[in-house]
Write a protein that holds these residues in place. Structure first.
Motif, PDB file in Angstrom:
ATOM      1  N   GLU A   1       0.741  -1.176   0.075  1.00  0.00           N
ATOM      2  CA  GLU A   1      -0.024   0.160  -0.046  1.00  0.00           C
ATOM      3  C   GLU A   1       0.844   1.289   0.130  1.00  0.00           C
ATOM      4  N   VAL A   2       0.366   2.296  -0.663  1.00  0.00           N
ATOM      5  CA  VAL A   2       1.166   3.355  -0.689  1.00  0.00           C
ATOM      6  C   VAL A   2       0.077   4.518  -0.284  1.00  0.00           C
ATOM      7  N   TYR A   3       0.513   5.744   0.537  1.00  0.00           N
ATOM      8  CA  TYR A   3      -0.342   6.712   0.734  1.00  0.00           C
ATOM      9  C   TYR A   3       0.355   8.136   0.799  1.00  0.00           C
ATOM     10  N   ASN A   4      -0.524   9.071   0.579  1.00  0.00           N
ATOM     11  CA  ASN A   4       0.179  10.270   0.608  1.00  0.00           C
ATOM     12  C   ASN A   4      -0.044  10.892   2.186  1.00  0.00           C
ATOM     13  N   ILE A   5       0.997  11.540   2.423  1.00  0.00           N
ATOM     14  CA  ILE A   5       1.029  11.907   4.178  1.00  0.00           C
ATOM     15  C   ILE A   5      -0.368  12.594   4.562  1.00  0.00           C
ATOM     16  N   ASN A   6      -1.068  13.032   3.357  1.00  0.00           N
ATOM     17  CA  ASN A   6      -2.105  13.957   3.931  1.00  0.00           C
ATOM     18  C   ASN A   6      -3.431  12.946   3.773  1.00  0.00           C
ATOM     19  N   ASP A   7      -3.309  11.929   3.220  1.00  0.00           N
ATOM     20  CA  ASP A   7      -4.562  10.980   3.315  1.00  0.00           C
ATOM     21  C   ASP A   7      -4.362   9.720   3.814  1.00  0.00           C
ATOM     22  N   ILE A   8      -3.863   9.530   4.960  1.00  0.00           N
ATOM     23  CA  ILE A   8      -3.630   8.295   5.564  1.00  0.00           C
ATOM     24  C   ILE A   8      -5.088   7.754   6.479  1.00  0.00           C
TER      25      ILE A   8
ATOM     26  N   GLY B   1      -2.439   0.668  10.651  1.00  0.00           N
ATOM     27  CA  GLY B   1      -1.745   0.309  11.782  1.00  0.00           C
ATOM     28  C   GLY B   1      -0.672  -0.656  11.339  1.00  0.00           C
ATOM     29  N   PHE B   2       0.533  -0.691  11.983  1.00  0.00           N
ATOM     30  CA  PHE B   2       1.728  -1.431  11.850  1.00  0.00           C
ATOM     31  C   PHE B   2       2.568  -1.799  12.885  1.00  0.00           C
ATOM     32  N   ASP B   3       3.270  -3.111  12.845  1.00  0.00           N
ATOM     33  CA  ASP B   3       3.998  -3.406  13.955  1.00  0.00           C
ATOM     34  C   ASP B   3       4.966  -2.745  14.269  1.00  0.00           C
ATOM     35  N   HIS B   4       5.765  -2.380  12.989  1.00  0.00           N
ATOM     36  CA  HIS B   4       7.111  -1.390  13.290  1.00  0.00           C
ATOM     37  C   HIS B   4       7.256  -0.432  12.175  1.00  0.00           C
ATOM     38  N   ALA B   5       7.999   0.429  12.235  1.00  0.00           N
ATOM     39  CA  ALA B   5       8.255   1.646  11.189  1.00  0.00           C
ATOM     40  C   ALA B   5       9.653   2.160  10.882  1.00  0.00           C
ATOM     41  N   PHE B   6       9.766   2.479   9.970  1.00  0.00           N
ATOM     42  CA  PHE B   6      11.169   3.193   9.496  1.00  0.00           C
ATOM     43  C   PHE B   6      10.906   4.410   8.873  1.00  0.00           C
ATOM     44  N   GLU B   7      11.574   5.153   9.344  1.00  0.00           N
ATOM     45  CA  GLU B   7      11.677   6.845   9.104  1.00  0.00           C
ATOM     46  C   GLU B   7      12.896   7.008   8.309  1.00  0.00           C
ATOM     47  N   CYS B   8      12.551   7.377   6.882  1.00  0.00           N
ATOM     48  CA  CYS B   8      13.441   7.632   5.857  1.00  0.00           C
ATOM     49  C   CYS B   8      13.298   9.206   5.196  1.00  0.00           C
ATOM     50  N   VAL B   9      12.879  10.106   6.042  1.00  0.00           N
ATOM     51  CA  VAL B   9      12.515  11.432   5.536  1.00  0.00           C
ATOM     52  C   VAL B   9      13.689  12.413   5.774  1.00  0.00           C
ATOM     53  N   GLY B  10      13.864  12.524   6.985  1.00  0.00           N
ATOM     54  CA  GLY B  10      15.248  13.405   7.396  1.00  0.00           C
ATOM     55  C   GLY B  10      14.772  14.909   7.261  1.00  0.00           C
TER      56      GLY B  10
ATOM     57  N   TYR C   1       7.598  15.554  11.413  1.00  0.00           N
ATOM     58  CA  TYR C   1       6.305  15.235  11.224  1.00  0.00           C
ATOM     59  C   TYR C   1       6.160  13.748  10.791  1.00  0.00           C
ATOM     60  N   ALA C   2       7.093  13.165  10.007  1.00  0.00           N
ATOM     61  CA  ALA C   2       7.135  11.874   9.919  1.00  0.00           C
ATOM     62  C   ALA C   2       7.063  11.299  11.209  1.00  0.00           C
ATOM     63  N   ILE C   3       7.887  11.299  11.906  1.00  0.00           N
ATOM     64  CA  ILE C   3       7.966  10.500  13.310  1.00  0.00           C
ATOM     65  C   ILE C   3       6.665  10.549  14.091  1.00  0.00           C
ATOM     66  N   ASN C   4       6.090  11.623  14.173  1.00  0.00           N
ATOM     67  CA  ASN C   4       4.955  11.977  14.957  1.00  0.00           C
ATOM     68  C   ASN C   4       3.613  11.190  14.227  1.00  0.00           C
ATOM     69  N   GLN C   5       3.623  11.327  12.864  1.00  0.00           N
ATOM     70  CA  GLN C   5       2.719  10.617  12.202  1.00  0.00           C
ATOM     71  C   GLN C   5       2.844   9.157  12.665  1.00  0.00           C
TER      72      GLN C   5
ATOM     73  N   TYR D   1      18.886  20.005  12.861  1.00  0.00           N
ATOM     74  CA  TYR D   1      18.502  20.675  13.772  1.00  0.00           C
ATOM     75  C   TYR D   1      17.540  19.514  14.521  1.00  0.00           C
ATOM     76  N   PRO D   2      17.436  20.105  15.983  1.00  0.00           N
ATOM     77  CA  PRO D   2      16.439  19.261  16.731  1.00  0.00           C
ATOM     78  C   PRO D   2      15.027  19.275  16.359  1.00  0.00           C
ATOM     79  N   VAL D   3      14.426  18.118  16.687  1.00  0.00           N
ATOM     80  CA  VAL D   3      12.988  18.034  16.182  1.00  0.00           C
ATOM     81  C   VAL D   3      12.252  17.642  17.449  1.00  0.00           C
ATOM     82  N   GLU D   4      11.051  18.012  17.452  1.00  0.00           N
ATOM     83  CA  GLU D   4      10.133  17.811  18.574  1.00  0.00           C
ATOM     84  C   GLU D   4       9.315  16.541  18.395  1.00  0.00           C
ATOM     85  N   LEU D   5       9.478  15.677  19.408  1.00  0.00           N
ATOM     86  CA  LEU D   5       8.700  14.411  19.169  1.00  0.00           C
ATOM     87  C   LEU D   5       7.605  14.300  20.306  1.00  0.00           C
ATOM     88  N   ASN D   6       6.411  13.773  20.067  1.00  0.00           N
ATOM     89  CA  ASN D   6       5.260  13.489  20.845  1.00  0.00           C
ATOM     90  C   ASN D   6       5.802  12.153  21.870  1.00  0.00           C
TER      91      ASN D   6
END
Length: 342
Positions: free
Chosen positions: A211-218, A223-232, A238-242, A261-266
């Motif tokens: 499956e592929v999704y636009n980040i604005n239309d998820i 849901g998923f068991d695990h995730a990999f963030e490859c945005v940078g 925004y990717a990690i918080n999503q 730069y530092p990023v804010e996480l939930n």
């Protein structure tokens, strides 16, 4: 022998430097680079966006840490001239029973503090290259180092995450996201891989995922068991918080994207869901060996990776180097490969 090194001396300006090297040291094998690949980190030096302080400390310096070549001379005779090898850019000076070579603060990394592969010849220790199969696609092999980053991250995930590995989320529609999603599909047979990105024509290349999704239309139900963030960059926040919003409790998030730069996480939801966060950076010799073995055993994966070749550029002069870097800046998809004939 006199070795020519093609160094960046200031943004967008390369010059030739001559270095006298000894070829008969038994622990060094002389390799002639043949195919190189430009990385985003190289571009930050080339364009001068790395930061004035870093540029002042690190230039002049030969760029490029992704590349393959062929053995020219081995003083011990273990490797025949013409043997194709992928070069390992990480250069540790010590070993540690816990800390991997790419995390040791003392390790040196080519094109980040000392000369990369833009040279006539590279003098490599015997554990700083891996022999390639005879029939390897050298244009794909040129960016093996990038593939090893995903391979390394997946290896760390396998060591640290729980054993339910039925569904994976991959955030990022660029080169690293593409490679990571492909390796997950091949290494975990029957798994479901969901990719999220923001650019449709890039997402169209992920034909091998489920499956592929636009980040604005998820959909909220994803849901998923695990995730990999490859945005940078700033987008990693925004990717990690999503990902945190959608990941199933007690899953893991592997962070691969680099941000200046530092990023804010939930963190509240990281705690509430019991999420494991795994950081990964660069790779080591074992990851190169694992990657070469993987590519040798999975020709269909090599075929998919061939789609990442954005352009192939023959380099015979310094002007050709500049032209390739400028072209890379305007390439919206894939890797810029250099056929190194200078």
């Amino acid at each position: 022998m006199i070795n020519q090194v093609y160094r960046l001396v200031s943004p967008r300006k390369f010059e030739i430097t001559y270095k006298d090297r000894t070829v008969n040291k038994g622990n060094r094998v002389v390799v002639r680079p043949t195919h190189l690949s430009i990385c985003a980190a190289d571009q930050r030096y080339y364009t001068g966006t790395r930061g004035e302080e870093a540029l002042a400390q690190k230039l002049p310096m030969a760029l490029i840490h992704e590349g393959v070549g062929e053995v020219v001379y081995d003083p011990k005779g273990e490797f025949k001239p013409g043997t194709k090898v992928v070069m390992v850019p990480n250069s540790p000076v010590e070993t540690d029973e816990i800390i991997a070579e790419n995390y040791l603060r003392s390790s040196r990394f080519r094109s980040s503090g000392f000369d990369g592969f833009m040279q006539d010849y590279v003098f490599l220790k015997r554990d700083r290259f891996v022999v390639l199969p005879e029939d390897m696609n050298l244009h794909v092999a040129a960016f093996t180092e990038l593939i090893t980053i995903a391979m390394h991250a997946i290896s760390r995930f396998e060591e640290k995450a729980h054993g339910r590995r039925q569904t994976f989320g991959v955030w990022g529609d660029g080169n690293l996201g593409y490679i990571t999603a492909l390796l997950l599909k091949k290494k975990f047979k029957g798994c479901k891989v969901i990719v999220a990105g923001k650019t449709q024509y890039k997402l169209d290349n992920f034909s091998f995922v489920d499956e592929v999704y636009n980040i604005n239309d998820i959909p909220e139900s994803i849901g998923f068991d695990h995730a990999f963030e490859c945005v940078g960059g700033k987008g990693s926040q925004y990717a990690i918080n999503q990902i945190i919003d959608h990941i199933i409790p007690e899953g893991s998030i592997s962070i691969l994207g680099v941000s200046e730069y530092p990023v804010e996480l939930n963190t509240r939801m990281i705690l509430e869901k019991g999420i494991t966060v795994i950081g990964s950076s660069r790779s080591g010799q074992v990851d190169f060996k694992n990657t070469v073995d993987f590519l040798a055993d999975n020709q269909d994966a090599v075929d998919y990776l061939e789609r990442l070749i954005g352009s192939i550029n023959e380099v015979n002069t310094i002007q050709d180097i500049n032209d390739a870097f400028e072209k890379d800046l305007t390439t919206s998809w894939g890797k810029t490969v250099l056929e190194w004939k200078i």
